[in-house]
Enzyme design. Structure first.
Site, PDB file in Angstrom:
ATOM      1  N   LYS A   1       0.839  -1.205   0.000  1.00  0.00           N
ATOM      2  CA  LYS A   1       0.000   0.000   0.000  1.00  0.00           C
ATOM      3  C   LYS A   1       0.870   1.249   0.000  1.00  0.00           C
ATOM      4  O   LYS A   1       0.574   2.221  -0.684  1.00  0.00           O
ATOM      5  CB  LYS A   1      -0.914  -0.011   1.231  1.00  0.00           C
ATOM      6  CG  LYS A   1      -2.097  -0.951   1.070  1.00  0.00           C
ATOM      7  CD  LYS A   1      -2.798  -1.200   2.386  1.00  0.00           C
ATOM      8  CE  LYS A   1      -3.760  -2.371   2.229  1.00  0.00           C
ATOM      9  NZ  LYS A   1      -4.227  -2.889   3.511  1.00  0.00           N
TER      10      LYS A   1
ATOM     11  N   GLN B   1      -4.875  -2.418   9.510  1.00  0.00           N
ATOM     12  CA  GLN B   1      -4.560  -3.691   8.864  1.00  0.00           C
ATOM     13  C   GLN B   1      -5.103  -4.852   9.703  1.00  0.00           C
ATOM     14  O   GLN B   1      -4.798  -4.964  10.877  1.00  0.00           O
ATOM     15  CB  GLN B   1      -3.043  -3.821   8.695  1.00  0.00           C
ATOM     16  CG  GLN B   1      -2.620  -5.044   7.921  1.00  0.00           C
ATOM     17  CD  GLN B   1      -3.123  -5.008   6.484  1.00  0.00           C
ATOM     18  OE1 GLN B   1      -3.014  -4.003   5.796  1.00  0.00           O
ATOM     19  NE2 GLN B   1      -3.708  -6.110   6.030  1.00  0.00           N
TER      20      GLN B   1
ATOM     21  N   ASP C   1     -11.962   2.388   3.378  1.00  0.00           N
ATOM     22  CA  ASP C   1     -12.389   1.015   3.078  1.00  0.00           C
ATOM     23  C   ASP C   1     -13.875   0.970   2.710  1.00  0.00           C
ATOM     24  O   ASP C   1     -14.317   0.064   2.010  1.00  0.00           O
ATOM     25  CB  ASP C   1     -12.163   0.112   4.302  1.00  0.00           C
ATOM     26  CG  ASP C   1     -10.921  -0.754   4.151  1.00  0.00           C
ATOM     27  OD1 ASP C   1     -10.439  -0.896   3.014  1.00  0.00           O
ATOM     28  OD2 ASP C   1     -10.448  -1.278   5.169  1.00  0.00           O
TER      29      ASP C   1
END
Lengths: 362, 362
Positions: free
Chosen positions: B122, B166, B189
């Protein structure tokens, strides 16, 4: 003549996207439906939780049954009556146990006759089960600030467990803004996006389920209709009925398809369904040919059609052609007397649940 | 061997309901797919907004096309690359105009190698488009309070526009509680129930759309696939892919059915679809016989299957039997190189959108 769906008229701003205008809420003008095929009325005193054995018993409908040429009538009026009796008993029990009575507050702005009737009916329904009702009636020219103040007061009032803002609001008000002011803990309509999100998500639980779709599923439950693994088609994708009904069916492990105005072959898709929930507001749109033999049909539409022989000049029909459905379905809800009475029963149920949650009662 | 879907692994607690365990995120281990039927690669430099004329041109796929016996390959890797270039240009433009650079913060707890790899990827992806990346790495035995403190700091930090925690978190932590601490304005998200609720509701707009389903729809758009009025079947109903993918398709006026583990005749239903999105994590489950000739197939599954001829001992396959799909579909995504690369591109896109929203840039 305007059509609608049999949902409580205190619906959110999103309802304005629907092609229906409000006409009657199906609760106000309920009358006993006497149709030519109104046979096989079930005794709705079913247990709330059904055992597998009871589901298998002949009192219950299975989507594959329909051995005769006449559908069972799903008597929403009787089921709603029974639910109100259950709520009534629970309200009494709660009062005895902790001295708390559930309370529903309604905010009415302006002088629309229909709105006044709906509010009066909600009040009556509350009284009938022992729920306290509160009402604020503001004039048509009230400011948005005044409405927000009333909501804020009810949000803070521990004797109020549910808040409804009667819609439509006067045009000078920002409906979205006002509805958003109702705390989610008291949003008994269940239209808050957070509730809808939780309804959509596996492993999450909404605080409230919107009343009309909740009423549809409750009818299926009370009539012992097996949902798991069944094909279900929801006709209509409104925020207040179609979409949450589809989410509820999916939560119960149905395989769900949503048919809407852009669907190219609605008849063909609907004919695959074991369970049909129609909420579009189109009189007699769903013909017999749309229905799979033995399907269970829940008709949310309440559409006035001209009828010179009626004293009112019209009569109410559903989205589903009732006479044709009766010949092919295993079971069908009449209009009126089907889903309509369930909506207000579910509103009372949501208010009771809210009070129980607040006071940590199972 | 474990199967998964090609979604970003920072998914919410709800993902734990899925029958998949995490294996690879499809971004880490991307390689050029060279299959026997890998023909007709399209140049993905399509306009973002397609005119009707361009849709009609032969460069685009229509669900009814498939005149040949070999599907077009929907090249997610190329499209993702193009999207990253577009994001890169926008980031630069934003920096020039107002001196602000979008920022993505990732919180990593513990020493799982796979998690460390995802976070590193990422970070690399952010760098490649000029997005600032922030990282907090806490030890395995960190307290929940410490994680919440990091989230709170990022919530308050104006240089951070997106926050990812995460997953999985160490077992002594309440994942739901931690995820809920991320402010909805930075929930890139898109898994917050409020976002999902808005996604489900007509007339509402989510702040963020979950990355993987957003990537699926973006592929359809970029390849000119007409969605409106089309039959779409989503296989799988997870909170992170299936359910939001179905909601997205419905927002675009498809007629959507969701097929899942309780569906009795998945093949028959899937065969009705013009557009199939599969996200179940079952290698080669969707066979050629499930696919209507000319359908467009988006395969979200990334399933490792044993392969002694591979240096790694396994190879990755999708939910869809690629070779069979190629013979019957109009277009199909390969695995890997289909949806996988899109997920991280959409994460960057969500971070950019967040920064633009914060600074009121169109």
């Amino acid at each position: 003549m305007a059509s609608m769906i049999s949902t409580d008229p205190s619906f959110s701003a999103t309802a304005r996207l629907l092609p229906f205008t409000r006409f009657s809420n199906g609760v106000v003008s309920l009358r006993r439906f006497v149709g030519p095929l109104h046979v096989g009325l079930l005794n709705p005193t079913f247990p709330r939780t059904l055992s597998l054995n009871s589901i298998r018993s002949s009192r219950f409908i299975t989507a594959a049954m329909a051995t005769e040429q006449s559908a069972k009538v799903i008597d929403g009026k009787s089921v709603a009556k029974q639910i109100r009796e259950e709520i009534s008993a629970e309200v009494l029990k709660m009062k005895d146990a902790i001295g708390v009575v559930p309370g529903l507050a309604v905010i009415l702005v302006g002088d629309r006759k229909d709105s006044a009737t709906y509010v009066r009916n909600k009040k009556k329904a509350c009284e009938s089960v022992g729920i306290n009702s509160f009402e604020v009636h503001l004039p048509e020219d009230a400011s948005e600030q005044e409405v927000l103040k009333s909501i804020s007061d009810f949000n803070d009032d521990p004797s109020v467990h549910g808040i409804l803002v009667q819609l439509p609001l006067p045009s000078h008000m920002d409906e979205q803004n006002i509805l958003n002011a109702v705390t989610i803990e008291k949003d008994v309509d269940g239209f808050h996006p957070l509730n809808i999100g939780r309804l959509a998500m596996r492993g999450r639980e909404p605080l409230f389920v919107p009343c009309t779709p909740k009423g549809c599923i409750e009818l299926l439950h009370r009539y012992g209709v097996d949902i798991k693994g069944k094909r279900a088609v929801v006709i209509g994708r409104s925020n207040i009925v179609g979409m949450p009904a589809a989410l509820l069916l999916q939560r119960e492990d149905a395989t769900v398809s949503i048919v809407h105005s852009r669907t190219k072959n609605p008849e063909e898709i609907t004919r695959q369904a074991d369970i049909i929930i129609s909420a579009v507001g189109q009189p007699n749109m769903v013909r017999g040919s749309w229905i799979k033999p033995g399907a269970v049909v829940i008709d949310v539409g309440i559409n006035p059609v001209e009828d010179a022989s009626s004293p009112r000049g019209y009569r109410l029909v559903g989205d589903v052609c009732y006479e044709e459905a009766c010949k092919i379905a295993a079971a069908v809800t009449p209009v009126p007397g089907g889903v309509g009475p369930m909506t207000i029963a579910m509103l009372l149920s949501n208010t009771l649940s809210s009070a129980k949650r607040t006071h940590n009662i199972k």
